[in-house]
Design a protein around this motif. Structure first.
Motif, short mmCIF file in Angstrom:
data_model
loop_
_atom_site.label_atom_id
_atom_site.label_comp_id
_atom_site.label_asym_id
_atom_site.label_seq_id
_atom_site.Cartn_x
_atom_site.Cartn_y
_atom_site.Cartn_z
N THR A 55 7.04 -18.37 -2.19
CA THR A 55 6.85 -18.83 -0.81
C THR A 55 7.69 -20.04 -0.44
OG1 THR A 55 4.95 -20.18 -1.51
CG2 THR A 55 4.50 -17.94 -0.71
N LYS A 58 10.50 -20.59 2.76
CA LYS A 58 10.25 -19.66 3.87
C LYS A 58 9.68 -20.36 5.09
CE LYS A 58 9.67 -15.54 1.01
NZ LYS A 58 8.82 -14.38 0.70
N THR A 59 9.16 -21.56 4.91
CA THR A 59 8.62 -22.32 6.03
C THR A 59 9.07 -23.77 5.91
OG1 THR A 59 6.56 -22.84 4.85
CG2 THR A 59 6.58 -20.85 6.22
N GLU A 350 4.43 -25.95 11.71
CA GLU A 350 5.02 -25.21 10.59
C GLU A 350 5.82 -24.04 11.17
OE1 GLU A 350 3.66 -23.31 6.31
OE2 GLU A 350 2.30 -23.18 8.01
N ARG A 352 8.23 -20.74 10.49
CA ARG A 352 8.60 -19.75 9.49
C ARG A 352 10.08 -19.40 9.71
NH1 ARG A 352 5.41 -17.10 6.13
NH2 ARG A 352 6.20 -15.22 5.10
#
Length: 357
Positions: A55, A58-59, A350, A352
């Motif tokens: 992960t 990705k953000t 946040e 993405r």
């Protein structure tokens, strides 16, 4: 090393306690369960590490974000004392509502004076038209006098040839012709001047200037009534008091628009590598801990915050220290927020950046 430590301990008379003996540890379960317990912790750590690795990247997230709304500063276009106030702090107003009034008495007097100038200009124009009409009659009269003088001169010339008149009478007749010609020329000159003072179509400059003064006076009078240019919440109305002097260019209050709100998130410059307009975002608010809203990147700022500051940093000096810059990113809501958005609320954004929602 362990054997040396063991020998030193035994030489001092130290004895191992019962729990030291592996055979003294009670067996609470079957070997399979112990194996599961032994392997569960490393597997859990590995799973968490794998999740973070998959992960990561990705953000991007920042808590340097704040709710923004359109704020309109309301000032007057004419100077004068405040005569009446119709709003109060934090009151909601609609577009076109009256906020306050300026004393209209001086502007009403100016309007009456401008209307009087229009009447004077029209009177002057009428006089010019009458004068121009009179010059036409003067031309006709002087033309008739010239014709009479020329006929008299012709008779004197005929009599002169026959010897029935004197040279003096002939000269007098010739002088009358010259005089009549000069008077006709003067009449034509006056007619030309009078005609040039009148604009074709009746659009006299004096009348046009007076009408413009009337429009200006009416506009100033209309500006004594200050209306809301947009709907929103009244703010910063501390100086809006009856009797307070309103000065052109100085805001008397502000209106925080309620039509649209957005979040301005200040991301570090290193977070912008994969960021693009349209990417989905999630927004949280310090004021509403249970509220999470969906949004998207509406635009990315064209300059860092330091570039638009009142005193931009001058980095061309010997004491330069590199500082990570932040770029304002505008994040729009995908739907109307269920809670009231107050300008300046702290939030966390946040984004993405992998293109997936």
């Amino acid at each position: 090393m362990w054997s040396q430590l063991r020998h030193a301990a035994l030489s001092t008379g130290w004895k191992r306690p019962d729990w030291w003996n592996a055979n003294a540890i009670p067996r609470t379960g079957a070997p399979g369960k112990r194996s599961i317990l032994m392997w569960s912790v490393p597997l859990l750590i590995a799973a968490v590490g794998l999740f973070l690795w998959l992960t990561s990247g990705k953000t991007v997230e920042t808590d340097n974000a704040y709710v923004k709304q359109d704020v309109t500063a309301i000032s007057t276009q004419v100077n004068g004392p405040v005569a009446a106030v119709y709003v109060r702090e934090n009151q909601h107003v609609n577009k076109g509502d009256i906020l306050y009034r300026i004393d209209p008495a001086p502007f009403e007097a100016a309007l009456h004076a401008a209307e009087a100038q229009v009447a004077a200009a029209r009177l002057q124009t009428n006089q010019l038209e009458v004068q121009a009409a009179g010059t036409g009659a003067d031309i006709r009269g002087e033309s008739a006098n010239l014709a009479i003088a020329r006929r008299a001169l012709d008779r004197q010339a005929a009599l002169m040839k026959r010897g029935f008149t004197t040279r003096s009478d002939y000269d007098d007749a010739l002088n009358e012709v010259t005089k009549a010609e000069n008077e006709l020329a003067d009449a034509r000159s006056r007619a030309s001047i009078a005609a040039s003072a009148i604009t074709p179509g009746g659009n006299q400059p004096a009348i046009a200037a007076a009408l413009a003064a009337v429009e200006k006076a009416r506009l100033d009078l209309a500006h004594t009534v200050i209306r809301a240019p947009t709907s929103g919440i009244v703010a910063k109305s501390d100086r809006l008091l009856v009797g307070q002097s309103a000065i052109t260019g100085i805001a008397m209050l502000s209106i925080v628009g309620d039509q649209q709100a957005w979040v301005e998130a200040n991301f570090k410059e290193g977070d912008l590598a994969k960021m693009a307009v349209g990417q989905p975002a999630e927004i949280e608010f310090d004021a509403y801990p249970d509220l999470k809203l969906k949004g998207h990147v509406a635009s990315i700022g064209s300059g860092t915050g330091s570039e638009f500051s009142v005193l931009p940093a001058q980095n061309a000096n010997g004491n330069w220290v590199k500082v990570t810059q932040r770029v304002p990113v505008r994040v729009a809501f995908d739907e109307k927020p269920p809670r009231e958005m107050i300008a300046g609320l702290s939030s966390t954004v946040e984004v993405r950046v992998d293109g997936k929602r």
